[in-house]
Each structure stands twice: as structure tokens, then as C-alpha cells.
Design a protein around this motif. Structure first.
Motif, short mmCIF file in Angstrom:
data_model
loop_
_atom_site.label_atom_id
_atom_site.label_comp_id
_atom_site.label_asym_id
_atom_site.label_seq_id
_atom_site.Cartn_x
_atom_site.Cartn_y
_atom_site.Cartn_z
N ALA A 1 0.83 -1.21 0.00
CA ALA A 1 0.00 0.00 0.00
C ALA A 1 0.86 1.26 0.00
N GLY A 2 1.95 1.23 0.76
CA GLY A 2 2.85 2.39 0.79
C GLY A 2 3.52 2.63 -0.54
N ALA A 3 3.97 1.55 -1.19
CA ALA A 3 4.61 1.69 -2.51
C ALA A 3 3.62 2.21 -3.54
N THR A 4 2.39 1.72 -3.47
CA THR A 4 1.36 2.20 -4.40
C THR A 4 1.07 3.68 -4.16
N ALA A 5 0.97 4.06 -2.91
CA ALA A 5 0.73 5.48 -2.60
C ALA A 5 1.90 6.34 -3.05
N TRP A 6 3.12 5.85 -2.89
CA TRP A 6 4.31 6.60 -3.32
C TRP A 6 4.28 6.82 -4.84
N LEU A 7 3.96 5.77 -5.58
CA LEU A 7 3.87 5.90 -7.04
C LEU A 7 2.76 6.86 -7.44
N ALA A 8 1.61 6.77 -6.76
CA ALA A 8 0.50 7.67 -7.07
C ALA A 8 0.87 9.12 -6.77
N LEU A 9 1.58 9.35 -5.67
CA LEU A 9 2.01 10.71 -5.32
C LEU A 9 2.89 11.30 -6.41
N TRP A 10 3.88 10.52 -6.87
CA TRP A 10 4.79 11.04 -7.88
C TRP A 10 4.12 11.18 -9.24
N ALA A 11 3.17 10.31 -9.54
CA ALA A 11 2.40 10.47 -10.79
C ALA A 11 1.58 11.75 -10.73
N LEU A 12 0.99 12.02 -9.57
CA LEU A 12 0.23 13.26 -9.40
C LEU A 12 1.13 14.49 -9.54
N LEU A 13 2.30 14.45 -8.93
CA LEU A 13 3.22 15.59 -9.03
C LEU A 13 3.70 15.79 -10.47
N ALA A 14 3.96 14.70 -11.18
CA ALA A 14 4.36 14.82 -12.58
C ALA A 14 3.21 15.39 -13.41
N ALA B 1 2.97 19.05 -12.77
CA ALA B 1 4.05 19.77 -13.46
C ALA B 1 3.71 19.95 -14.94
N VAL B 2 3.14 18.92 -15.56
CA VAL B 2 2.73 19.02 -16.97
C VAL B 2 1.58 20.00 -17.10
N HIS B 3 0.66 19.98 -16.15
CA HIS B 3 -0.48 20.91 -16.18
C HIS B 3 -0.01 22.36 -16.12
N PHE B 4 1.07 22.60 -15.38
CA PHE B 4 1.59 23.97 -15.27
C PHE B 4 2.62 24.31 -16.34
N GLY B 5 2.70 23.49 -17.38
CA GLY B 5 3.50 23.87 -18.54
C GLY B 5 4.80 23.12 -18.76
N LEU B 6 5.16 22.24 -17.89
CA LEU B 6 6.40 21.48 -18.07
C LEU B 6 6.12 20.31 -19.02
N SER B 7 7.08 19.92 -19.82
CA SER B 7 6.87 18.79 -20.72
C SER B 7 7.00 17.48 -19.92
N TRP B 8 6.42 16.41 -20.47
CA TRP B 8 6.45 15.11 -19.79
C TRP B 8 7.87 14.63 -19.51
N PRO B 9 8.78 14.71 -20.47
CA PRO B 9 10.15 14.23 -20.16
C PRO B 9 10.79 14.98 -19.00
N TRP B 10 10.59 16.31 -18.94
CA TRP B 10 11.17 17.08 -17.84
C TRP B 10 10.48 16.75 -16.51
N ALA B 11 9.18 16.52 -16.55
CA ALA B 11 8.46 16.15 -15.34
C ALA B 11 8.98 14.82 -14.80
N PHE B 12 9.16 13.85 -15.71
CA PHE B 12 9.68 12.55 -15.28
C PHE B 12 11.13 12.66 -14.81
N ALA B 13 11.91 13.52 -15.45
CA ALA B 13 13.29 13.73 -15.01
C ALA B 13 13.31 14.32 -13.61
N GLY B 14 12.41 15.25 -13.34
CA GLY B 14 12.32 15.83 -12.00
C GLY B 14 11.95 14.79 -10.95
N VAL B 15 10.99 13.94 -11.29
CA VAL B 15 10.59 12.86 -10.37
C VAL B 15 11.77 11.93 -10.13
N LEU B 16 12.50 11.60 -11.18
CA LEU B 16 13.66 10.72 -11.06
C LEU B 16 14.73 11.33 -10.17
#
Length: 124
Positions: free
Chosen positions: A40-53, A56-71
Motif C-alpha cells: 500500500a505504501g509503494a502504491t501510494a508513493w507511485l501515485a504521489l509522484w504520478a500526481l506531481l508529474a 508539473a505538466v499541467h503547469f506547462g512542463l513537458s512530460w520528459p522534464w516532469a519525469f526527469a524531476g521525479v527521477l
């Protein structure tokens, strides 16, 4: 008198066996609940980072940069955890107990070695 003592010892051993069985069931339940909590914790962690990415895309960042930031952020967390684990690892060697039982862990012919957790006396 001997029969009473034997009965008392037998009763206490039976109580110990029953408590150990109950503790075993409790330990198994705790292990299962721990696995469920980890999933459950790992799933929540993945969901949190997917939401943040996605934010970031919603506010104008491209997907590759959003994923790079998450990484990058996850790698920073990983480095912090690794450093904390490395700092805690010496505690697993039981330094104080090893000093108390040096005859058990060391060859008597070996010279005494100073432990890293003991500070040398301050010089005047």
C-alpha cells in the motif's frame, strides 16, 4: 512435595508453550500486515509522484522534464536513505556487547583494539 514441584514446573512449561504459540501466530499476522502495508505504501508513493508529474505538466512542463524531476527527487531520497543506513550500520556490530564479551568474540592472543565508538581520553 516433589509431585507439587513437578506439577508447578509442568504448569509453567505449558503456559510458556501456549504463550509461544500465541506469539507465533501474532508474529505471522504482523508479517502479513507488514507486507500489505509495504504494498500500500509503494502504491501510494507511485501515485504521489504520478500526481506531481501530472501537475508539473499541467503547469506547462513537458512530460520528459516532469519525469526527469521525479527521477532526480527520488534519487536524492535514495541517497539520503543510503547515507542514513550506512551511518546506522555500525550499531549492528554490537560494540558494547563485544567489549563486554571480548573473550567470546576475539582470540585471547590478539592485542586489544580500540572501538570506534569509544573516545580516547582528552589530553591536558
Amino acid at each position: 512435595m516433589a509431585r507439587a514441584a513437578r506439577g508447578m514446573v509442568s504448569g509453567r512449561l505449558l503456559l510458556l508453550a501456549l504463550e509461544l504459540r500465541r506469539a507465533r501466530h501474532g508474529l505471522i499476522s504482523l508479517a502479513i500486515l507488514g507486507v500489505i502495508a509495504a504494498i500500500a505504501g509503494a502504491t501510494a508513493w507511485l501515485a504521489l509522484w504520478a500526481l506531481l508529474a501530472a501537475l508539473a505538466v499541467h503547469f506547462g512542463l513537458s512530460w520528459p522534464w516532469a519525469f526527469a524531476g521525479v527521477l532526480v527527487l527520488n534519487l536524492l531520497v535514495l541517497l539520503w536513505v543510503a547515507a542514513a543506513m550506512k551511518a546506522l550500520a555500525p550499531m549492528l556490530s554490537l560494540p558494547a556487547s563485544r567489549r563486554q564479551f571480548h573473550w567470546l568474540f576475539n582470540d585471547p592472543m590478539d592485542p586489544e583494539e580500540s572501538s570506534p565508538d569509544v573516545r580516547p581520553p582528552a589530553s591536558p
